[in-house]
Scaffold this active site. Structure first.
Site, PDB file in Angstrom:
ATOM      1  N   ASP A  14       1.458   5.120 -11.567  1.00  0.00           N
ATOM      2  CA  ASP A  14       0.760   4.040 -11.258  1.00  0.00           C
ATOM      3  C   ASP A  14      -0.623   4.386 -11.532  1.00  0.00           C
ATOM      4  O   ASP A  14      -1.071   5.471 -11.025  1.00  0.00           O
ATOM      5  CB  ASP A  14       0.649   3.342  -9.687  1.00  0.00           C
ATOM      6  CG  ASP A  14       2.032   2.797  -9.361  1.00  0.00           C
ATOM      7  OD1 ASP A  14       2.733   2.534 -10.394  1.00  0.00           O
ATOM      8  OD2 ASP A  14       2.107   2.481  -8.386  1.00  0.00           O
ATOM      9  N   GLY A  42      11.392   0.459  -7.799  1.00  0.00           N
ATOM     10  CA  GLY A  42      12.973   1.029  -7.616  1.00  0.00           C
ATOM     11  C   GLY A  42      12.551   2.487  -6.737  1.00  0.00           C
ATOM     12  O   GLY A  42      12.995   2.377  -5.619  1.00  0.00           O
ATOM     13  N   ALA A  43      11.722   3.207  -7.322  1.00  0.00           N
ATOM     14  CA  ALA A  43      11.359   4.576  -6.731  1.00  0.00           C
ATOM     15  C   ALA A  43      10.580   4.313  -5.300  1.00  0.00           C
ATOM     16  O   ALA A  43      11.035   4.983  -4.160  1.00  0.00           O
ATOM     17  CB  ALA A  43      10.434   5.278  -7.488  1.00  0.00           C
ATOM     18  N   ASN A  44       9.695   3.291  -5.232  1.00  0.00           N
ATOM     19  CA  ASN A  44       9.129   3.006  -4.260  1.00  0.00           C
ATOM     20  C   ASN A  44      10.138   2.475  -2.880  1.00  0.00           C
ATOM     21  O   ASN A  44      10.026   3.068  -1.631  1.00  0.00           O
ATOM     22  CB  ASN A  44       8.019   1.547  -4.162  1.00  0.00           C
ATOM     23  CG  ASN A  44       7.036   2.232  -5.013  1.00  0.00           C
ATOM     24  OD1 ASN A  44       6.565   3.310  -5.278  1.00  0.00           O
ATOM     25  ND2 ASN A  44       6.125   0.950  -5.400  1.00  0.00           N
ATOM     26  N   GLU A 140      12.489  -4.558 -12.574  1.00  0.00           N
ATOM     27  CA  GLU A 140      11.786  -3.843 -13.609  1.00  0.00           C
ATOM     28  C   GLU A 140      12.678  -2.950 -14.526  1.00  0.00           C
ATOM     29  O   GLU A 140      12.264  -2.135 -15.274  1.00  0.00           O
ATOM     30  CB  GLU A 140      10.690  -3.091 -12.993  1.00  0.00           C
ATOM     31  CG  GLU A 140       9.640  -3.593 -12.152  1.00  0.00           C
ATOM     32  CD  GLU A 140       8.537  -2.810 -11.660  1.00  0.00           C
ATOM     33  OE1 GLU A 140       7.611  -3.252 -11.331  1.00  0.00           O
ATOM     34  OE2 GLU A 140       8.818  -1.906 -11.044  1.00  0.00           O
ATOM     35  N   ASN A 184       9.387 -12.925  -2.614  1.00  0.00           N
ATOM     36  CA  ASN A 184       8.279 -13.534  -2.104  1.00  0.00           C
ATOM     37  C   ASN A 184       8.197 -14.974  -2.573  1.00  0.00           C
ATOM     38  O   ASN A 184       9.211 -15.277  -3.355  1.00  0.00           O
ATOM     39  CB  ASN A 184       7.113 -12.528  -2.549  1.00  0.00           C
ATOM     40  CG  ASN A 184       6.666 -12.672  -4.053  1.00  0.00           C
ATOM     41  OD1 ASN A 184       7.293 -13.360  -4.609  1.00  0.00           O
ATOM     42  ND2 ASN A 184       5.819 -11.742  -4.560  1.00  0.00           N
ATOM     43  N   GLY A 222       3.927 -11.936   3.136  1.00  0.00           N
ATOM     44  CA  GLY A 222       2.626 -11.371   3.302  1.00  0.00           C
ATOM     45  C   GLY A 222       2.036 -11.411   4.864  1.00  0.00           C
ATOM     46  O   GLY A 222       2.778 -11.225   5.876  1.00  0.00           O
ATOM     47  N   ASP A 246      -4.802  -1.828   0.806  1.00  0.00           N
ATOM     48  CA  ASP A 246      -4.127  -2.089  -0.665  1.00  0.00           C
ATOM     49  C   ASP A 246      -2.818  -2.703  -0.363  1.00  0.00           C
ATOM     50  O   ASP A 246      -1.948  -1.997   0.321  1.00  0.00           O
ATOM     51  CB  ASP A 246      -4.161  -0.624  -1.275  1.00  0.00           C
ATOM     52  CG  ASP A 246      -3.647  -0.613  -2.743  1.00  0.00           C
ATOM     53  OD1 ASP A 246      -3.026  -1.785  -3.092  1.00  0.00           O
ATOM     54  OD2 ASP A 246      -3.791   0.442  -3.315  1.00  0.00           O
ATOM     55  N   ALA A 249       2.888  -2.335  -2.870  1.00  0.00           N
ATOM     56  CA  ALA A 249       3.944  -1.803  -2.514  1.00  0.00           C
ATOM     57  C   ALA A 249       4.357  -2.124  -1.030  1.00  0.00           C
ATOM     58  O   ALA A 249       5.481  -1.729  -0.372  1.00  0.00           O
ATOM     59  CB  ALA A 249       4.143  -0.073  -2.561  1.00  0.00           C
ATOM     60  N   GLY A 251       5.656  -4.822  -0.246  1.00  0.00           N
ATOM     61  CA  GLY A 251       7.012  -5.496  -0.410  1.00  0.00           C
ATOM     62  C   GLY A 251       8.163  -4.494  -0.397  1.00  0.00           C
ATOM     63  O   GLY A 251       9.206  -4.838   0.060  1.00  0.00           O
TER      64      GLY A 251
HETATM   65  O1  RIB Z   1       5.511  -2.946  -5.975  1.00  0.00           O
HETATM   66  C1  RIB Z   1       4.763  -2.110  -6.620  1.00  0.00           C
HETATM   67  C2  RIB Z   1       4.837  -1.349  -7.778  1.00  0.00           C
HETATM   68  O2  RIB Z   1       4.918  -2.331  -8.774  1.00  0.00           O
HETATM   69  C3  RIB Z   1       3.936  -0.453  -8.110  1.00  0.00           C
HETATM   70  O3  RIB Z   1       4.305   0.774  -7.688  1.00  0.00           O
HETATM   71  C4  RIB Z   1       3.975  -0.301  -9.615  1.00  0.00           C
HETATM   72  O4  RIB Z   1       4.755   0.619 -10.200  1.00  0.00           O
HETATM   73  C5  RIB Z   1       4.902  -1.624 -10.002  1.00  0.00           C
HETATM   74  O5  RIB Z   1       5.913  -1.388 -10.339  1.00  0.00           O
END
Ligand code: RIB
Length: 312
Positions: A14, A42-44, A140, A184, A222, A246, A249, A251
């Site tokens: 990001d 995905g990673a988040n 994604e 959402n 939200g 901020d 992420a 969600g």
């Molecule tokens: O949901 C947030 C994510 O959306 C961010 O980290 C960005 O990489 C996008 O994929």
């Protein structure tokens, strides 16, 4: 250790600009600062669940570049199994994010290596998918990969969570196989074809998806909280009042919180409460993976707020 949560999805680097307001088309404005963060839906979600006690395996693709290394190192550092995170000859996915003074973001994702995931990759991972307890997906990565992974998991009775983000049309026969669909409002509007301006529109859109055969739906709204819908049942997870730094992420934190709780067979009300708290905590910090709460932070927050999901 049995990895009972399998996340198949994106891994992005990001690139974030913090600015007072979003520019309009054709306009140049000065930003306040620039920062980089590990991200990707995905990673988040994988890290969100792992930080909350989940045993998580990630499936995804990164490039051979330094972004990819940083991202896989961060997954590893957060106890996510990366044995199925593969390097390919493509640039690691990037997300170009603008965050305004209210913490609201806009994001352009350049998928890069994420789009090199294939149906064949899913076939090769068939046993891994069949062995998991919970399969978590977002949009994604190529839709055909998501559809195929869902087909494999559904045939084995695996619990499937789909976060339909970013909003993309999905075949109804795939949506019907999903155990928990977690959109959402804008994703709900796209999937249902119903314009959403208020909560009454949300209900119409949910009823429409239910009439088409969708199972359990969790709508994240939200600052207005989250709603669970299944047949005639509805559960409301109220929002938490927190300072917004901020929203990136939030969600993903919600989904990580929900899936970590479900992996431990927690009651649905509790899982929604924990998910909601995880989402709230994520908006109080900058960045994607940097903002995801640990289990201690989540438990302390819940003790402090003593709030409960209420059945409507
Ligand atoms: O949901 C947030 C994510 O959306 C961010 O980290 C960005 O990489 C996008 O994929």
């Amino acid at each position: 250790m049995n990895k009972n949560i399998l996340v198949i999805g994106s891994i992005n680097y990001d690139l974030v600009v913090y600015t007072q307001r979003h520019p309009i088309p054709g306009e140049t404005i000065l930003g306040d600062r620039f920062q980089t963060f590990p991200g990707g839906k995905g990673a988040n979600q994988a890290i969100a669940a792992a930080r909350l006690g989940g045993h998580v395996q990630m499936v995804g693709k990164i490039g051979f570049d330094s972004f990819g290394k940083e991202l896989s190192d961060n997954l590893n550092k957060n106890q996510v199994d990366i044995s199925n995170v593969r390097k390919v000859k493509a640039p690691t996915g990037t997300a170009h994010i603008t965050v305004d003074a209210n913490g609201q973001n806009s994001i352009i994702v350049v998928p890069g290596a994420n789009v090199t995931l294939t149906r064949q990759d899913m076939d090769a991972l068939k046993e891994t998918i069949q062995r998991t307890k919970l399969l978590v997906l977002q949009l994604e990565i190529p839709l055909e990969v998501v559809v195929h992974a869902i087909d494999i998991a559904y045939a084995s009775g695996i619990t499937i969570l789909l976060n339909p983000a970013p909003a993309t049309p999905i075949p109804i026969e795939t949506l019907r196989k999903v155990t928990f669909l977690i959109p959402n409002e804008s994703e709900l509007a796209l999937l249902s074809g119903i314009e959403i301006n208020n909560f009454s529109d949300c209900r119409k859109a949910i009823s429409h998806l239910q009439s088409l055969g969708c199972n359990q739906i969790i709508l994240t709204r939200g600052e207005h909280g989250a709603y669970y819908f299944y047949q005639d049942n509805q559960i409301f997870a109220p929002p938490f009042d927190v300072p917004v730094v901020d929203t990136t992420a939030a969600g993903d934190a919600f989904i990580g919180g929900f899936v970590a709780a479900m992996a431990e067979d927690m009651d649905l009300h509790v899982a929604l409460l924990r998910a909601s708290a995880a989402g709230a905590l994520a908006v109080t910090k900058a960045g994607a993976q940097t903002s995801l709460p640990t289990i201690t932070e989540l438990n302390d927050f819940l003790t402090k707020h003593k709030q409960e999901a209420k059945k409507n």
